[in-house]
Design a protein around this motif. Sequence first.
Motif, PDB file in Angstrom:
ATOM      1  N   ILE A 119       2.621  17.846  99.499  1.00 36.76           N
ATOM      2  CA  ILE A 119       3.240  18.535  98.632  1.00 36.76           C
ATOM      3  C   ILE A 119       3.167  17.831  96.994  1.00 36.76           C
ATOM      4  CG2 ILE A 119       5.418  19.180  97.288  1.00 36.76           C
ATOM      5  CD1 ILE A 119       6.352  19.971  99.972  1.00 36.76           C
ATOM      6  N   TYR A 120       3.103  16.477  97.050  1.00 35.07           N
ATOM      7  CA  TYR A 120       2.754  15.868  95.919  1.00 35.07           C
ATOM      8  C   TYR A 120       1.370  15.874  95.667  1.00 35.07           C
ATOM      9  CZ  TYR A 120       1.794  11.660  93.273  1.00 35.07           C
ATOM     10  OH  TYR A 120       1.467  10.934  92.149  1.00 35.07           O
ATOM     11  N   ARG A 121       0.406  15.944  96.443  1.00 36.86           N
ATOM     12  CA  ARG A 121      -1.150  16.116  96.118  1.00 36.86           C
ATOM     13  C   ARG A 121      -1.216  17.474  95.437  1.00 36.86           C
ATOM     14  NH1 ARG A 121      -3.901  13.198  94.319  1.00 36.86           N
ATOM     15  NH2 ARG A 121      -5.795  14.556  95.053  1.00 36.86           N
ATOM     16  N   LEU A 122      -0.621  18.626  96.020  1.00 33.42           N
ATOM     17  CA  LEU A 122      -0.771  20.015  95.652  1.00 33.42           C
ATOM     18  C   LEU A 122      -0.140  20.165  94.077  1.00 33.42           C
ATOM     19  CD1 LEU A 122       0.129  21.899  98.732  1.00 33.42           C
ATOM     20  CD2 LEU A 122      -2.234  21.940  97.807  1.00 33.42           C
ATOM     21  N   LEU A 123       0.986  19.532  93.954  1.00 33.19           N
ATOM     22  CA  LEU A 123       1.570  19.624  92.543  1.00 33.19           C
ATOM     23  C   LEU A 123       0.871  18.838  91.292  1.00 33.19           C
ATOM     24  CD1 LEU A 123       5.257  20.013  93.828  1.00 33.19           C
ATOM     25  CD2 LEU A 123       3.800  21.689  93.032  1.00 33.19           C
ATOM     26  N   SER A 124       0.243  17.754  91.841  1.00 33.66           N
ATOM     27  CA  SER A 124      -0.360  16.736  90.828  1.00 33.66           C
ATOM     28  C   SER A 124      -1.601  17.280  90.346  1.00 33.66           C
ATOM     29  CB  SER A 124      -0.612  15.472  91.366  1.00 33.66           C
ATOM     30  OG  SER A 124      -1.390  15.346  92.495  1.00 33.66           O
ATOM     31  N   ASP A 135     -10.132  12.187  95.613  1.00 36.79           N
ATOM     32  CA  ASP A 135      -9.075  11.546  96.449  1.00 36.79           C
ATOM     33  C   ASP A 135      -8.974  12.229  97.952  1.00 36.79           C
ATOM     34  OD1 ASP A 135      -8.592   9.856  94.508  1.00 36.79           O
ATOM     35  OD2 ASP A 135      -7.120  11.033  93.636  1.00 36.79           O
ATOM     36  N   ARG A 136      -9.749  13.302  98.143  1.00 34.99           N
ATOM     37  CA  ARG A 136      -9.639  13.759  99.624  1.00 34.99           C
ATOM     38  C   ARG A 136      -9.929  12.889 100.940  1.00 34.99           C
ATOM     39  NH1 ARG A 136     -12.838  19.207 101.747  1.00 34.99           N
ATOM     40  NH2 ARG A 136     -11.458  19.453 103.326  1.00 34.99           N
ATOM     41  N   PRO A 137     -11.027  12.077 100.916  1.00 31.45           N
ATOM     42  CA  PRO A 137     -10.844  11.114 101.991  1.00 31.45           C
ATOM     43  C   PRO A 137      -9.845  10.277 102.176  1.00 31.45           C
ATOM     44  CG  PRO A 137     -13.198  11.325 100.870  1.00 31.45           C
ATOM     45  CD  PRO A 137     -11.939  11.906  99.912  1.00 31.45           C
ATOM     46  N   SER A 138      -9.252   9.734 101.037  1.00 31.89           N
ATOM     47  CA  SER A 138      -8.196   8.808 101.092  1.00 31.89           C
ATOM     48  C   SER A 138      -6.977   9.467 101.441  1.00 31.89           C
ATOM     49  CB  SER A 138      -8.215   7.943  99.807  1.00 31.89           C
ATOM     50  OG  SER A 138      -7.690   8.974  98.830  1.00 31.89           O
ATOM     51  N   ILE A 139      -6.711  10.761 101.152  1.00 31.44           N
ATOM     52  CA  ILE A 139      -5.403  11.309 101.567  1.00 31.44           C
ATOM     53  C   ILE A 139      -5.582  11.751 102.881  1.00 31.44           C
ATOM     54  CG2 ILE A 139      -6.154  13.717 100.706  1.00 31.44           C
ATOM     55  CD1 ILE A 139      -2.743  11.959 100.205  1.00 31.44           C
ATOM     56  N   LEU A 140      -6.697  12.123 103.333  1.00 31.25           N
ATOM     57  CA  LEU A 140      -7.051  12.390 104.858  1.00 31.25           C
ATOM     58  C   LEU A 140      -6.733  11.295 105.645  1.00 31.25           C
ATOM     59  CD1 LEU A 140      -9.993  15.083 104.651  1.00 31.25           C
ATOM     60  CD2 LEU A 140      -7.543  15.514 105.022  1.00 31.25           C
ATOM     61  N   GLN A 141      -7.252  10.120 105.283  1.00 25.85           N
ATOM     62  CA  GLN A 141      -7.078   8.857 105.989  1.00 25.85           C
ATOM     63  C   GLN A 141      -5.622   8.396 106.103  1.00 25.85           C
ATOM     64  OE1 GLN A 141      -9.623   6.284 103.816  1.00 25.85           O
ATOM     65  NE2 GLN A 141     -11.343   6.933 104.950  1.00 25.85           N
ATOM     66  N   PHE A 142      -4.959   8.648 104.943  1.00 23.42           N
ATOM     67  CA  PHE A 142      -3.516   8.451 104.815  1.00 23.42           C
ATOM     68  C   PHE A 142      -2.643   9.244 106.127  1.00 23.42           C
ATOM     69  CE2 PHE A 142       0.991   9.800 103.209  1.00 23.42           C
ATOM     70  CZ  PHE A 142       1.315   8.117 103.228  1.00 23.42           C
ATOM     71  N   VAL A 192       7.515  11.514 110.670  1.00 23.60           N
ATOM     72  CA  VAL A 192       6.116  11.653 110.581  1.00 23.60           C
ATOM     73  C   VAL A 192       5.740  12.948 109.824  1.00 23.60           C
ATOM     74  CG1 VAL A 192       3.769  11.814 111.747  1.00 23.60           C
ATOM     75  CG2 VAL A 192       5.534  10.214 112.560  1.00 23.60           C
ATOM     76  N   LEU A 193       6.273  14.043 110.276  1.00 25.27           N
ATOM     77  CA  LEU A 193       5.914  15.400 109.589  1.00 25.27           C
ATOM     78  C   LEU A 193       6.459  15.408 108.321  1.00 25.27           C
ATOM     79  CD1 LEU A 193       6.485  17.875 112.603  1.00 25.27           C
ATOM     80  CD2 LEU A 193       4.569  17.039 111.580  1.00 25.27           C
ATOM     81  N   LEU A 194       7.672  15.081 107.847  1.00 18.65           N
ATOM     82  CA  LEU A 194       8.282  14.918 106.647  1.00 18.65           C
ATOM     83  C   LEU A 194       7.317  14.041 105.606  1.00 18.65           C
ATOM     84  CD1 LEU A 194      11.953  14.699 107.305  1.00 18.65           C
ATOM     85  CD2 LEU A 194      10.737  16.599 106.431  1.00 18.65           C
ATOM     86  N   VAL A 195       6.894  13.020 106.190  1.00 12.27           N
ATOM     87  CA  VAL A 195       5.857  11.829 105.458  1.00 12.27           C
ATOM     88  C   VAL A 195       4.757  12.667 105.121  1.00 12.27           C
ATOM     89  CG1 VAL A 195       4.621   9.939 105.326  1.00 12.27           C
ATOM     90  CG2 VAL A 195       6.855   9.782 106.432  1.00 12.27           C
ATOM     91  N   VAL A 196       4.069  13.555 105.962  1.00 10.05           N
ATOM     92  CA  VAL A 196       2.707  14.018 105.584  1.00 10.05           C
ATOM     93  C   VAL A 196       3.075  15.305 104.850  1.00 10.05           C
ATOM     94  CG1 VAL A 196       1.047  15.471 106.777  1.00 10.05           C
ATOM     95  CG2 VAL A 196       1.973  13.432 107.881  1.00 10.05           C
ATOM     96  N   ALA A 197       4.162  16.200 104.979  1.00 15.27           N
ATOM     97  CA  ALA A 197       4.624  17.185 104.290  1.00 15.27           C
ATOM     98  C   ALA A 197       4.801  16.637 102.693  1.00 15.27           C
ATOM     99  CB  ALA A 197       5.680  17.832 104.715  1.00 15.27           C
ATOM    100  N   ALA A 198       5.358  15.626 102.613  1.00 12.33           N
ATOM    101  CA  ALA A 198       5.821  15.191 101.274  1.00 12.33           C
ATOM    102  C   ALA A 198       4.459  14.644 100.592  1.00 12.33           C
ATOM    103  CB  ALA A 198       6.616  14.035 101.171  1.00 12.33           C
ATOM    104  N   SER A 199       3.805  14.033 101.191  1.00  7.28           N
ATOM    105  CA  SER A 199       2.391  13.596 100.600  1.00  7.28           C
ATOM    106  C   SER A 199       1.551  14.552 100.246  1.00  7.28           C
ATOM    107  CB  SER A 199       1.831  12.761 101.663  1.00  7.28           C
ATOM    108  OG  SER A 199       0.509  12.363 101.192  1.00  7.28           O
TER     109      SER A 199
END
Length: 167
Positions: free
Chosen positions: A162-167, A112-119, A153-160
């Motif tokens: 954190i979600y990826r790191l914890l999943s 999922d790395r490319p998709s999360i980076l694109q997001f 913007v920074l909050l959305v990127v940070a939340a995303s």
Amino acid sequence: MSVQTSRSDSLAESDVFHILGNDRRRAIVQLLAQESSQVDVSDVATEIAATESDTSSVPNNLYKSVYVSLQQTHLPQLEEDRVIEYDSEAKTIEPGSNFESVLTYINGHEDDRPSILQFHFAICLLGLIVIALAGLDLPVLSTLDPVLSSVLVLLVVAASSIYRLLS
């Protein structure tokens, strides 16, 4: 013999590597991942034999050899390690409880790395556009605070992240 020490344990990374160390077992997992439900063992044997013979018309002796090795070796091991559920009477297989963790190693950990980076890139770009347009004194966007937009913007990127790191 199973690589698992206990039926309740999940597979360790070394166990997954042992399971996937064989081309036929890897092919079984990949073929099963492509299907939405259970798969006939004969279909799996045909696909593997076709791949190994590199032709569309599979020699009967190769098909039989693949089918027997699946029945006697690979399917029982994958079933014992809970990668698949094997119905030996119906001659069908379907994903088991450890299927997804094994499939992750075939597809790669960073699938999922490319998709999360694109997001993240899209969110940052959108934020920059909003901040730039707010500075142009356009009627609707001039009321937006650039600092607040940046923080959002920074909050959305940070939340995303954190979600990826914890999943």
